[in-house]
Design a protein around this motif. Structure first.
Motif, PDB file in Angstrom:
ATOM      1  N   ARG A  72       0.836  -1.191   0.000  1.00  0.00           N
ATOM      2  CA  ARG A  72       0.000   0.000   0.000  1.00  0.00           C
ATOM      3  C   ARG A  72       0.876   1.248   0.000  1.00  0.00           C
ATOM      4  O   ARG A  72       1.854   1.307   0.736  1.00  0.00           O
ATOM      5  N   PRO A  73       0.535   2.232  -0.803  1.00  0.00           N
ATOM      6  CA  PRO A  73       1.317   3.473  -0.792  1.00  0.00           C
ATOM      7  C   PRO A  73       1.151   4.181   0.559  1.00  0.00           C
ATOM      8  O   PRO A  73       0.180   3.928   1.278  1.00  0.00           O
ATOM      9  N   ALA A  74       2.093   5.043   0.866  1.00  0.00           N
ATOM     10  CA  ALA A  74       2.040   5.790   2.117  1.00  0.00           C
ATOM     11  C   ALA A  74       2.161   7.272   1.827  1.00  0.00           C
ATOM     12  O   ALA A  74       2.744   7.678   0.822  1.00  0.00           O
ATOM     13  N   ILE A  75       1.599   8.075   2.719  1.00  0.00           N
ATOM     14  CA  ILE A  75       1.721   9.521   2.594  1.00  0.00           C
ATOM     15  C   ILE A  75       2.908   9.956   3.440  1.00  0.00           C
ATOM     16  O   ILE A  75       2.978   9.648   4.628  1.00  0.00           O
ATOM     17  N   CYS A  76       3.845  10.643   2.792  1.00  0.00           N
ATOM     18  CA  CYS A  76       5.078  11.026   3.472  1.00  0.00           C
ATOM     19  C   CYS A  76       5.282  12.526   3.402  1.00  0.00           C
ATOM     20  O   CYS A  76       5.197  13.113   2.328  1.00  0.00           O
ATOM     21  N   THR A  77       5.543  13.146   4.542  1.00  0.00           N
ATOM     22  CA  THR A  77       5.864  14.570   4.498  1.00  0.00           C
ATOM     23  C   THR A  77       7.129  14.807   5.296  1.00  0.00           C
ATOM     24  O   THR A  77       7.541  13.970   6.084  1.00  0.00           O
ATOM     25  N   SER A  78       7.774  15.941   5.053  1.00  0.00           N
ATOM     26  CA  SER A  78       8.905  16.265   5.903  1.00  0.00           C
ATOM     27  C   SER A  78       8.476  17.334   6.894  1.00  0.00           C
ATOM     28  O   SER A  78       7.532  18.092   6.647  1.00  0.00           O
ATOM     29  N   MET A  79       9.125  17.325   8.044  1.00  0.00           N
ATOM     30  CA  MET A  79       8.790  18.275   9.105  1.00  0.00           C
ATOM     31  C   MET A  79      10.092  18.831   9.660  1.00  0.00           C
ATOM     32  O   MET A  79      11.121  18.160   9.626  1.00  0.00           O
ATOM     33  N   PRO A  80      10.028  20.042  10.197  1.00  0.00           N
ATOM     34  CA  PRO A  80      11.247  20.633  10.741  1.00  0.00           C
ATOM     35  C   PRO A  80      11.676  19.937  12.034  1.00  0.00           C
ATOM     36  O   PRO A  80      10.828  19.399  12.754  1.00  0.00           O
ATOM     37  N   THR A  81      12.969  19.906  12.283  1.00  0.00           N
ATOM     38  CA  THR A  81      13.478  19.393  13.562  1.00  0.00           C
ATOM     39  C   THR A  81      14.469  20.425  14.098  1.00  0.00           C
ATOM     40  O   THR A  81      14.749  21.416  13.436  1.00  0.00           O
ATOM     41  N   MET A  82      15.016  20.154  15.267  1.00  0.00           N
ATOM     42  CA  MET A  82      15.984  21.090  15.845  1.00  0.00           C
ATOM     43  C   MET A  82      17.267  21.152  15.019  1.00  0.00           C
ATOM     44  O   MET A  82      18.062  22.069  15.171  1.00  0.00           O
ATOM     45  N   LYS A  83      17.479  20.149  14.179  1.00  0.00           N
ATOM     46  CA  LYS A  83      18.721  20.133  13.410  1.00  0.00           C
ATOM     47  C   LYS A  83      18.527  20.157  11.901  1.00  0.00           C
ATOM     48  O   LYS A  83      19.502  20.144  11.159  1.00  0.00           O
ATOM     49  N   GLY A  84      17.294  20.128  11.422  1.00  0.00           N
ATOM     50  CA  GLY A  84      17.070  20.108   9.982  1.00  0.00           C
ATOM     51  C   GLY A  84      15.646  19.672   9.709  1.00  0.00           C
ATOM     52  O   GLY A  84      14.709  20.349  10.082  1.00  0.00           O
ATOM     53  N   HIS A  85      15.494  18.513   9.095  1.00  0.00           N
ATOM     54  CA  HIS A  85      14.136  18.028   8.904  1.00  0.00           C
ATOM     55  C   HIS A  85      14.104  16.503   8.931  1.00  0.00           C
ATOM     56  O   HIS A  85      15.142  15.843   8.901  1.00  0.00           O
ATOM     57  N   VAL A  86      12.897  15.969   8.991  1.00  0.00           N
ATOM     58  CA  VAL A  86      12.696  14.526   9.100  1.00  0.00           C
ATOM     59  C   VAL A  86      11.552  14.153   8.175  1.00  0.00           C
ATOM     60  O   VAL A  86      10.641  14.952   7.949  1.00  0.00           O
ATOM     61  N   HIS A  87      11.630  12.958   7.585  1.00  0.00           N
ATOM     62  CA  HIS A  87      10.533  12.462   6.744  1.00  0.00           C
ATOM     63  C   HIS A  87       9.694  11.497   7.576  1.00  0.00           C
ATOM     64  O   HIS A  87      10.240  10.571   8.178  1.00  0.00           O
ATOM     65  N   VAL A  88       8.393  11.722   7.595  1.00  0.00           N
ATOM     66  CA  VAL A  88       7.520  10.865   8.385  1.00  0.00           C
ATOM     67  C   VAL A  88       6.483  10.230   7.470  1.00  0.00           C
ATOM     68  O   VAL A  88       5.858  10.905   6.659  1.00  0.00           O
ATOM     69  N   LEU A  89       6.328   8.909   7.576  1.00  0.00           N
ATOM     70  CA  LEU A  89       5.292   8.202   6.820  1.00  0.00           C
ATOM     71  C   LEU A  89       4.864   6.944   7.561  1.00  0.00           C
ATOM     72  O   LEU A  89       5.660   6.399   8.299  1.00  0.00           O
ATOM     73  N   ASP A  90       3.646   6.564   7.491  1.00  0.00           N
ATOM     74  CA  ASP A  90       2.513   7.071   6.767  1.00  0.00           C
ATOM     75  C   ASP A  90       1.738   8.078   7.616  1.00  0.00           C
ATOM     76  O   ASP A  90       1.712   7.967   8.841  1.00  0.00           O
ATOM     77  N   LEU A  91       1.050   8.996   6.957  1.00  0.00           N
ATOM     78  CA  LEU A  91       0.342  10.027   7.695  1.00  0.00           C
ATOM     79  C   LEU A  91      -1.168   9.911   7.597  1.00  0.00           C
ATOM     80  O   LEU A  91      -1.882  10.849   7.940  1.00  0.00           O
ATOM     81  N   GLY A  92      -1.656   8.787   7.137  1.00  0.00           N
ATOM     82  CA  GLY A  92      -3.103   8.640   7.150  1.00  0.00           C
ATOM     83  C   GLY A  92      -3.697   7.790   6.038  1.00  0.00           C
ATOM     84  O   GLY A  92      -4.902   7.592   6.002  1.00  0.00           O
ATOM     85  N   ALA A  93      -2.858   7.261   5.163  1.00  0.00           N
ATOM     86  CA  ALA A  93      -3.421   6.451   4.077  1.00  0.00           C
ATOM     87  C   ALA A  93      -3.788   5.049   4.563  1.00  0.00           C
ATOM     88  O   ALA A  93      -4.697   4.424   4.029  1.00  0.00           O
ATOM     89  N   ASN A  94      -3.078   4.562   5.577  1.00  0.00           N
ATOM     90  CA  ASN A  94      -3.282   3.186   6.026  1.00  0.00           C
ATOM     91  C   ASN A  94      -3.509   3.128   7.532  1.00  0.00           C
ATOM     92  O   ASN A  94      -2.702   3.639   8.292  1.00  0.00           O
ATOM     93  N   VAL A  95      -4.588   2.503   7.935  1.00  0.00           N
ATOM     94  CA  VAL A  95      -4.853   2.346   9.366  1.00  0.00           C
ATOM     95  C   VAL A  95      -4.659   0.888   9.746  1.00  0.00           C
ATOM     96  O   VAL A  95      -5.220   0.001   9.103  1.00  0.00           O
ATOM     97  N   GLY A  96      -3.859   0.652  10.765  1.00  0.00           N
ATOM     98  CA  GLY A  96      -3.609  -0.711  11.224  1.00  0.00           C
ATOM     99  C   GLY A  96      -2.622  -1.460  10.340  1.00  0.00           C
ATOM    100  O   GLY A  96      -2.799  -2.643  10.051  1.00  0.00           O
ATOM    101  N   SER A  97      -1.554  -0.764   9.923  1.00  0.00           N
ATOM    102  CA  SER A  97      -0.560  -1.375   9.030  1.00  0.00           C
ATOM    103  C   SER A  97       0.175  -2.524   9.733  1.00  0.00           C
ATOM    104  O   SER A  97       0.606  -2.389  10.870  1.00  0.00           O
ATOM    105  N   GLU A  98       0.353  -3.603   9.018  1.00  0.00           N
ATOM    106  CA  GLU A  98       1.088  -4.740   9.562  1.00  0.00           C
ATOM    107  C   GLU A  98       2.589  -4.477   9.514  1.00  0.00           C
ATOM    108  O   GLU A  98       3.046  -3.526   8.869  1.00  0.00           O
ATOM    109  N   GLY A  99       3.330  -5.345  10.165  1.00  0.00           N
ATOM    110  CA  GLY A  99       4.782  -5.187  10.249  1.00  0.00           C
ATOM    111  C   GLY A  99       5.456  -5.030   8.895  1.00  0.00           C
ATOM    112  O   GLY A  99       6.338  -4.183   8.722  1.00  0.00           O
ATOM    113  N   GLU A 100       5.021  -5.833   7.929  1.00  0.00           N
ATOM    114  CA  GLU A 100       5.641  -5.750   6.606  1.00  0.00           C
ATOM    115  C   GLU A 100       5.415  -4.389   5.959  1.00  0.00           C
ATOM    116  O   GLU A 100       6.313  -3.842   5.323  1.00  0.00           O
TER     117      GLU A 100
END
Lengths: 326, 326
Positions: free
Chosen positions: A106-134
């Protein structure tokens, strides 16, 4: 529209195809000056509403601007689609039309966010609920590819979002992902907690869509509240207003650091082509950033890199080995 | 210790029993002046370590300060226990020694957080992972009781934490809780998203411990990052430092509004007696707030109010009715 024209000016290597009501677009373009050879219009009869159910939009809105824009990418007329429309519908249409990369469930929604040292990429942000380990491991690999390609980070640090309570630590699916990530060749640093997202000690955070959405929205809420109280403190009386005026350049520099508009443009990772989701309420400055993100992903050919990395890392043998371990 | 003495001075109606190493406590008290009739010491041989597994602490640390403090509450020597120790261990010990209120399956950790209009109570924050619908409804009822008792709010607005994507909205257990809450007599306003926590439009947010922990920690992380950049902006050069000096009263007023120390003191709701968890790194000011929270809950007799409300609202008939509906 102003964002598209701004992008045309800033990036001499791009062509923009505006998809929507042709008459309206032409009317708005009439007074503007831009390079006409690099802008075209595709007329669309329909629009996907912001609150439309994704399944309905997929079924009933085949002539919508959203569907036609995604079709352009499928037909290689465009290399990426940028939309500020209904997120669920955009994901459903993109998945249906463009398909997922082999090895990605399943595709994931990924965005970057600011951090104290630069930025970070976070995914998934809402496309999948209850994602399995894989799936969580797939998100991690995709995020790693993105950080390598976009940031030129040769060894992005990958974390798995969890909570800190020792014995009840997380859901089983997070533990499964943890076992899997330990076995594959990425720079996996283990579990991270909600506050770690912003510390700058991790470059990619993999999480279920529900958890990521909660983290993102709560963060937005706090940031807005803090901005609200900061403004209120400077607006309290004439004296504080005067201080506020003096502080203007300082506050401006501060705001630029944490301006969410600079981070606008979420990638739908795991699709065979590039789709970027802009915030619904995006202004021209934000939307320009979403276009810039699309351009960068096209230049780096992110989907191909993901396909390659997934095929190399998440082999059936590795997944089999993890199952045995779990 | 300074917090305890401060509380003794501010609240003439309380008695404090310090549980820990008697010699160390006495040495620290030696130079202080306080009302000796309202402070006693209970010596403890053991200490629960911050990273000790809750199950081990429960089994092996029967002479720890934490265990003895909870025992004092069980034996009605004290009306509430306040601890800054290991959260998981404190919960395990409290649950084992004090038991839960009839009708409550599992206690929840509840804290209040600032909003744009006041504050909000959020629970659970990490005691329970994967809470079923009934537990989430219990959290909602307990939070409602707390908001009524502590804030004097006659009709607290109760929300259920979820994400906004229409069709995939939340886990099944959240949908179950939603059905249950619609059937019972509390002021349930429906689903809220992460950013709604801080808007001031909801008084109690019920959520699974995993989700609540993610929201809380992410919020802490963002707030710290924003503080970091704000400080950096004022520290950039001599000019900005001068502006910072001028802005000091404004920034101080602002900080007071969002100071997490004022919100220190998480309640373990659902126990038959009162246990308050202070932040581990709490300073005297924060810890004083945790003591104040304990005093308030004793005055209002929150556990009795919860027992009453749970018995009235979450009757077997109501729960049966929801099961039929789901």
């Amino acid at each position: 529209m102003p964002a598209a024209l701004h992008a045309l000016k800033d990036f001499s290597d791009i062509h923009i195809n505006l998809v929507g009501n042709q008459a309206l677009i032409e009317a708005e373009l009439a007074s503007k000056s831009f390079d006409k050879n690099r802008l075209s219009i595709t007329h669309a009869e329909q629009v996907v509403d912001m609150d439309e159910l994704p399944s309905k939009a997929l079924r009933n809105k085949r002539q919508s601007s959203m569907r036609l824009a995604v079709n352009l990418v499928k037909d290689d007329v465009a290399q990426a689609c940028v939309s500020a429309g209904n997120t669920g519908a955009l994901m459903a249409i993109s998945k249906f039309v463009l398909k997922t990369i082999p090895g990605i469930d399943r595709p994931a929604i990924c965005t970057s966010m600011p951090t104290m040292k630069g930025h970070v990429h976070v995914l998934d942000l809402g496309a999948n609920v209850g994602s399995e380990g894989e799936s969580l491991a797939q998100f991690a690999v995709m995020g790693s590819v993105l950080a390598k390609a976009i940031d030129g980070n040769p060894k992005p640090r990958i974390g798995l979002l969890n909570i800190g309570e020792e014995e009840i630590k997380g859901h089983q699916r997070i533990k499964d992902a943890n076992s899997l990530l330990k076995l594959i060749d990425i720079n996996y640093i283990g579990y991270v907690e909600g506050d770690d997202i912003y510390k700058g000690n991790v470059d990619v955070v993999s999480c279920d869509g529900f958890d990521g959405n909660i983290a993102l929205k709560a963060s937005e809420g706090v940031a807005k509240m803090i901005g609200f109280y900061l403004k209120a403190a400077f607006n309290r009386n004439l004296f504080t207003k005067f201080i506020g005026l003096l502080s203007y350049p300082v506050l401006k520099a501060f705001k630029e650091k944490v301006d969410p508009r600079r981070y606008n443009g979420a990638s739908f990772l795991g699709l065979r082509k590039i789709v970027i989701k802009s915030h619904g309420g995006a202004d021209a400055f934000s939307f320009f950033h979403a276009i810039a993100e699309a351009r960068l992903e096209v230049q780096k050919n992110v989907p191909a890199l993901i396909a390659q990395e997934v095929a190399t890392l998440l082999t059936p043998q590795v997944i089999e080995a993890t199952h045995n371990e779990i």
